[in-house]
Design a protein around this motif. Structure first.
Motif, PDB file in Angstrom:
ATOM      1  N   VAL A  30       0.852  -1.193   0.000  1.00 11.18           N
ATOM      2  CA  VAL A  30       0.000   0.000   0.000  1.00 11.18           C
ATOM      3  C   VAL A  30       0.890   1.247   0.000  1.00 11.18           C
ATOM      4  O   VAL A  30       1.834   1.326   0.784  1.00 11.18           O
ATOM      5  CB  VAL A  30      -0.908   0.018   1.251  1.00 11.18           C
ATOM      6  CG1 VAL A  30      -1.782   1.272   1.271  1.00 11.18           C
ATOM      7  CG2 VAL A  30      -1.773  -1.242   1.320  1.00 11.18           C
ATOM      8  N   VAL A  31       0.599   2.184  -0.889  1.00  7.00           N
ATOM      9  CA  VAL A  31       1.333   3.449  -0.953  1.00  7.00           C
ATOM     10  C   VAL A  31       0.352   4.588  -0.708  1.00  7.00           C
ATOM     11  O   VAL A  31      -0.568   4.793  -1.506  1.00  7.00           O
ATOM     12  CB  VAL A  31       1.982   3.665  -2.341  1.00  7.00           C
ATOM     13  CG1 VAL A  31       2.897   4.887  -2.325  1.00  7.00           C
ATOM     14  CG2 VAL A  31       2.731   2.429  -2.804  1.00  7.00           C
ATOM     15  N   MET A  32       0.526   5.316   0.393  1.00  6.88           N
ATOM     16  CA  MET A  32      -0.398   6.407   0.692  1.00  6.88           C
ATOM     17  C   MET A  32       0.007   7.673  -0.085  1.00  6.88           C
ATOM     18  O   MET A  32       1.175   8.075  -0.080  1.00  6.88           O
ATOM     19  CB  MET A  32      -0.416   6.693   2.195  1.00  6.88           C
ATOM     20  CG  MET A  32      -1.078   5.590   2.988  1.00  6.88           C
ATOM     21  SD  MET A  32      -2.785   5.291   2.419  1.00  6.88           S
ATOM     22  CE  MET A  32      -3.210   3.856   3.406  1.00  6.88           C
ATOM     23  N   LEU A  33      -1.002   8.291  -0.726  1.00  6.99           N
ATOM     24  CA  LEU A  33      -0.756   9.443  -1.606  1.00  6.99           C
ATOM     25  C   LEU A  33      -1.706  10.587  -1.267  1.00  6.99           C
ATOM     26  O   LEU A  33      -2.561  10.456  -0.397  1.00  6.99           O
ATOM     27  CB  LEU A  33      -0.945   9.003  -3.064  1.00  6.99           C
ATOM     28  CG  LEU A  33       0.000   7.887  -3.539  1.00  6.99           C
ATOM     29  CD1 LEU A  33      -0.448   7.330  -4.879  1.00  6.99           C
ATOM     30  CD2 LEU A  33       1.443   8.401  -3.637  1.00  6.99           C
ATOM     31  N   LYS A  75     -15.831  10.372   0.629  1.00  6.47           N
ATOM     32  CA  LYS A  75     -15.706   8.918   0.585  1.00  6.47           C
ATOM     33  C   LYS A  75     -15.976   8.290   1.959  1.00  6.47           C
ATOM     34  O   LYS A  75     -16.150   8.997   2.942  1.00  6.47           O
ATOM     35  CB  LYS A  75     -14.311   8.535   0.058  1.00  6.47           C
ATOM     36  CG  LYS A  75     -13.996   9.083  -1.343  1.00  6.47           C
ATOM     37  CD  LYS A  75     -14.987   8.626  -2.393  1.00  6.47           C
ATOM     38  CE  LYS A  75     -14.548   8.811  -3.836  1.00  6.47           C
ATOM     39  NZ  LYS A  75     -14.244  10.144  -4.312  1.00  6.47           N
ATOM     40  N   ILE A  76     -15.993   6.951   2.012  1.00  7.56           N
ATOM     41  CA  ILE A  76     -16.414   6.255   3.234  1.00  7.56           C
ATOM     42  C   ILE A  76     -15.494   6.573   4.420  1.00  7.56           C
ATOM     43  O   ILE A  76     -15.972   6.784   5.524  1.00  7.56           O
ATOM     44  CB  ILE A  76     -16.571   4.735   2.987  1.00  7.56           C
ATOM     45  CG1 ILE A  76     -16.891   3.983   4.274  1.00  7.56           C
ATOM     46  CG2 ILE A  76     -15.379   4.116   2.326  1.00  7.56           C
ATOM     47  CD1 ILE A  76     -17.412   2.578   4.035  1.00  7.56           C
ATOM     48  N   ILE A  77     -14.187   6.609   4.199  1.00  8.92           N
ATOM     49  CA  ILE A  77     -13.310   7.227   5.196  1.00  8.92           C
ATOM     50  C   ILE A  77     -12.535   8.341   4.504  1.00  8.92           C
ATOM     51  O   ILE A  77     -12.300   8.282   3.293  1.00  8.92           O
ATOM     52  CB  ILE A  77     -12.324   6.252   5.901  1.00  8.92           C
ATOM     53  CG1 ILE A  77     -11.283   5.705   4.938  1.00  8.92           C
ATOM     54  CG2 ILE A  77     -13.065   5.134   6.625  1.00  8.92           C
ATOM     55  CD1 ILE A  77     -10.117   4.998   5.633  1.00  8.92           C
ATOM     56  N   THR A  78     -12.189   9.361   5.273  1.00  8.91           N
ATOM     57  CA  THR A  78     -11.534  10.508   4.644  1.00  8.91           C
ATOM     58  C   THR A  78     -10.311  10.958   5.422  1.00  8.91           C
ATOM     59  O   THR A  78     -10.241  10.810   6.642  1.00  8.91           O
ATOM     60  CB  THR A  78     -12.502  11.692   4.486  1.00  8.91           C
ATOM     61  OG1 THR A  78     -11.837  12.748   3.793  1.00  8.91           O
ATOM     62  CG2 THR A  78     -12.984  12.211   5.829  1.00  8.91           C
ATOM     63  N   THR A  79      -9.315  11.457   4.676  1.00 11.53           N
ATOM     64  CA  THR A  79      -8.185  12.157   5.289  1.00 11.53           C
ATOM     65  C   THR A  79      -8.282  13.644   4.896  1.00 11.53           C
ATOM     66  O   THR A  79      -7.288  14.347   4.879  1.00 11.53           O
ATOM     67  CB  THR A  79      -6.844  11.567   4.800  1.00 11.53           C
ATOM     68  OG1 THR A  79      -6.794  11.658   3.376  1.00 11.53           O
ATOM     69  CG2 THR A  79      -6.704  10.108   5.192  1.00 11.53           C
ATOM     70  N   THR A  80      -9.450  14.085   4.542  1.00 11.58           N
ATOM     71  CA  THR A  80      -9.817  15.381   3.943  1.00 11.58           C
ATOM     72  C   THR A  80      -9.421  15.416   2.467  1.00 11.58           C
ATOM     73  O   THR A  80     -10.151  15.910   1.632  1.00 11.58           O
ATOM     74  CB  THR A  80      -9.247  16.628   4.665  1.00 11.58           C
ATOM     75  OG1 THR A  80      -7.834  16.684   4.499  1.00 11.58           O
ATOM     76  CG2 THR A  80      -9.588  16.615   6.145  1.00 11.58           C
ATOM     77  N   SER A  81      -8.269  14.895   2.158  1.00 13.47           N
ATOM     78  CA  SER A  81      -7.820  14.719   0.796  1.00 13.47           C
ATOM     79  C   SER A  81      -6.722  13.668   0.857  1.00 13.47           C
ATOM     80  O   SER A  81      -5.812  13.794   1.661  1.00 13.47           O
ATOM     81  CB  SER A  81      -7.265  16.033   0.254  1.00 13.47           C
ATOM     82  OG  SER A  81      -6.748  15.833  -1.030  1.00 13.47           O
ATOM     83  N   GLY A  82      -6.853  12.636   0.051  1.00 13.74           N
ATOM     84  CA  GLY A  82      -5.831  11.589   0.105  1.00 13.74           C
ATOM     85  C   GLY A  82      -6.241  10.404  -0.735  1.00 13.74           C
ATOM     86  O   GLY A  82      -7.361  10.339  -1.251  1.00 13.74           O
ATOM     87  N   GLY A  83      -5.306   9.476  -0.892  1.00 12.39           N
ATOM     88  CA  GLY A  83      -5.596   8.293  -1.691  1.00 12.39           C
ATOM     89  C   GLY A  83      -4.558   7.221  -1.435  1.00 12.39           C
ATOM     90  O   GLY A  83      -3.575   7.448  -0.726  1.00 12.39           O
ATOM     91  N   ARG A 139       2.917  12.516  -2.502  1.00 14.66           N
ATOM     92  CA  ARG A 139       2.866  11.750  -1.249  1.00 14.66           C
ATOM     93  C   ARG A 139       1.883  12.409  -0.282  1.00 14.66           C
ATOM     94  O   ARG A 139       1.652  13.631  -0.344  1.00 14.66           O
ATOM     95  CB  ARG A 139       4.278  11.702  -0.649  1.00 14.66           C
ATOM     96  CG  ARG A 139       4.507  10.630   0.427  1.00 14.66           C
ATOM     97  CD  ARG A 139       4.514   9.220  -0.098  1.00 14.66           C
ATOM     98  NE  ARG A 139       5.222   8.317   0.803  1.00 14.66           N
ATOM     99  CZ  ARG A 139       4.751   7.124   1.193  1.00 14.66           C
ATOM    100  NH1 ARG A 139       3.584   6.692   0.757  1.00 14.66           N
ATOM    101  NH2 ARG A 139       5.472   6.358   2.001  1.00 14.66           N
ATOM    102  N   ILE A 140       1.302  11.620   0.622  1.00 15.47           N
ATOM    103  CA  ILE A 140       0.375  12.157   1.625  1.00 15.47           C
ATOM    104  C   ILE A 140       1.193  12.831   2.732  1.00 15.47           C
ATOM    105  O   ILE A 140       2.369  12.524   2.911  1.00 15.47           O
ATOM    106  CB  ILE A 140      -0.507  11.035   2.215  1.00 15.47           C
ATOM    107  CG1 ILE A 140      -1.757  11.598   2.893  1.00 15.47           C
ATOM    108  CG2 ILE A 140       0.294  10.154   3.182  1.00 15.47           C
ATOM    109  CD1 ILE A 140      -2.792  10.533   3.260  1.00 15.47           C
ATOM    110  N   SER A 141       0.585  13.768   3.453  1.00 16.03           N
ATOM    111  CA  SER A 141       1.299  14.369   4.591  1.00 16.03           C
ATOM    112  C   SER A 141       1.087  13.503   5.827  1.00 16.03           C
ATOM    113  O   SER A 141       0.084  12.803   5.964  1.00 16.03           O
ATOM    114  CB  SER A 141       0.804  15.796   4.840  1.00 16.03           C
ATOM    115  OG  SER A 141       0.081  15.877   6.045  1.00 16.03           O
ATOM    116  N   ASN A 142       2.046  13.545   6.738  1.00 14.13           N
ATOM    117  CA  ASN A 142       1.984  12.730   7.950  1.00 14.13           C
ATOM    118  C   ASN A 142       0.808  13.133   8.846  1.00 14.13           C
ATOM    119  O   ASN A 142       0.313  12.317   9.615  1.00 14.13           O
ATOM    120  CB  ASN A 142       3.312  12.858   8.711  1.00 14.13           C
ATOM    121  CG  ASN A 142       3.458  11.801   9.783  1.00 14.13           C
ATOM    122  OD1 ASN A 142       3.270  10.610   9.519  1.00 14.13           O
ATOM    123  ND2 ASN A 142       3.763  12.229  11.000  1.00 14.13           N
TER     124      ASN A 142
END
Ligand code: PLP
Length: 377
Positions: free
Chosen positions: A55-58, A193-201, A238-241
């Motif tokens: 899995v690569v978080m973006l 979406k069903i779970i959110t990071t506010t913006s992410g993938g 890349r996603i932020s921590n």
């Protein structure tokens, strides 16, 4: 935690666990695109998906599709076969690569990629001397596509698949998680979406080597040197921590959210059970286990009201409904792109409507929806 009386289609559903992970990022001062939350979010997602894939978080689902296309070697002038009935985020990355999307209609059970038309399209492209480089299949509204048949075709013609599971986290096909069934899978953690990071993938890929390559592409393709060395084009994907921390908290309540979505679906199923004018799209073969991200109806031709009239009626009562995604082959952006199919996607677009389906939909919300829809039943 709802802030007002308006009933949103699919609003964020935060429960507070997210804050401790955000705080951890702040106290450790890891406020960039690396850190413990990112690594842990990736491992925890692997566990949830019950997969050995990587899995690569973006920073978005769209970025994930772009990186999958790059890793499959999709280049200028290449053809990519893609489900027409989808959100434009599935398709824009094909244009980033200056490749050509070829659109395929849906079949009327899942409203996803029609295997029969997919094969017809491949045969026709091969006849014209074109070998399609990839297939993008979408599990739209959290309903798994007919993967057995689609994977068989992919193998027969040696064309890899990208699964757009942006809306399908938690949905399964033959008990295996959507997003883990083919060469590449993607998820979105956008606010709806069903779970959110506010913006992410997230990008799901087959091995550590592909993961390392994806992370490198997502971090400006910096070579592993003491100095700043670059040999190929790179991206800031890349996603932020901090946001990965929100995702870790959200993941903790994913199973509860899935139960809430199932309950929403049962509510609508009962509501429309005896309606002659409106059908809740809900009949699937046993291989298909949706996550019920969004519930959607089809207004039958015999009905005197249109889907847009129902939308306006609900809106006037503080209830958000939304049209079905407008198929890509009907978009001005793609007026010159080839389409294989008939009117399945178009018919759903013309007559369909998405109804409020959030995991935080309350009993009193459901009561209001029921009262508002009474007129049409
Ligand atoms: C949301 C969505 C995307 C894009 O995801 P982002 O995280 O918003 O970039 C792609 N495909 C589908 C089907 C989506 O619903």
């Amino acid at each position: 935690m709802k802030k007002d009386n308006y009933i949103w289609l699919s609003p964020p559903d935060m429960d507070g666990k997210e804050l401790s992970y955000i705080e951890e990022a702040f106290t450790t001062n890891w406020l960039t695109t690396s850190g413990n939350n990112i690594n842990a979010f990736e491992t925890e997602m692997q566990t949830f998906l019950n997969t050995k894939k990587e899995v690569v978080m973006l920073n978005s689902g769209t970025s994930a599709i772009h990186l999958a296309l790059i890793q499959l070697g999709v280049k200028e002038g290449d053809e990519v076969l893609c489900q027409s009935l989808t959100f434009v985020g599935s398709v824009n990355p094909i244009l980033y690569q200056k490749a050509n999307p070829i659109f395929i209609d849906s079949e009327p059970e899942t409203y996803n990629l029609c295997p029969k038309l997919l094969e017809e399209a491949i045969i026709d492209r091969l006849h014209k001397g074109k070998q399609p480089k990839a297939i993008i299949v979408v599990h739209l509204y959290g309903v798994p596509a007919k993967m057995d048949h689609i994977i068989t075709i992919s193998k027969k013609y040696n064309i890899p698949i990208i699964e757009d599971a942006a809306e399908a986290l938690g949905a399964t096909y033959k008990k295996q998680h959507c997003g883990t069934l083919t060469d590449f899978g993607i998820f979105s953690f956008n606010g709806n979406k069903i779970i959110t990071t506010t913006s992410g993938g997230a990008l799901i890929c087959n091995n550590k080597k592909l993961k390392a390559q994806a992370v490198k592409l997502a971090t400006q393709s910096k070579e592993n040197e003491q100095f700043y060395q670059h040999k190929q084009i790179g991206y800031n994907y890349r996603i932020s921590n901090v946001l990965a921390g929100i995702g870790r908290g959200q993941l903790k309540s994913l199973n509860a959210k899935l139960l809430a979505l199932k309950a929403n679906h049962l509510f609508y199923k009962q509501l429309f059970a005896s309606s002659v004018n409106i059908e809740l799209v809900s009949k699937y073969n046993p291989n298909i286990q949706p996550n019920y991200w969004l519930n959607y109806i089809r207004v039958r031709k015999e009905s005197k009201r249109t889907n847009f009239e129902i939308l306006k009626h609900l809106e006037a009562r503080g209830i958000q409904a939304r049209p079905i995604w407008k198929p890509m082959h009907l978009q001005p952006l793609f007026k010159n792109n080839k389409f294989y199919g008939n009117h399945v996607a178009e018919d759903l677009y013309q007559n369909g409507l998405c109804l409020p389906s959030g995991s935080n939909l309350t009993l009193s919300d459901k009561k209001r929806i029921k009262e508002a829809l009474h007129l049409f039943l």
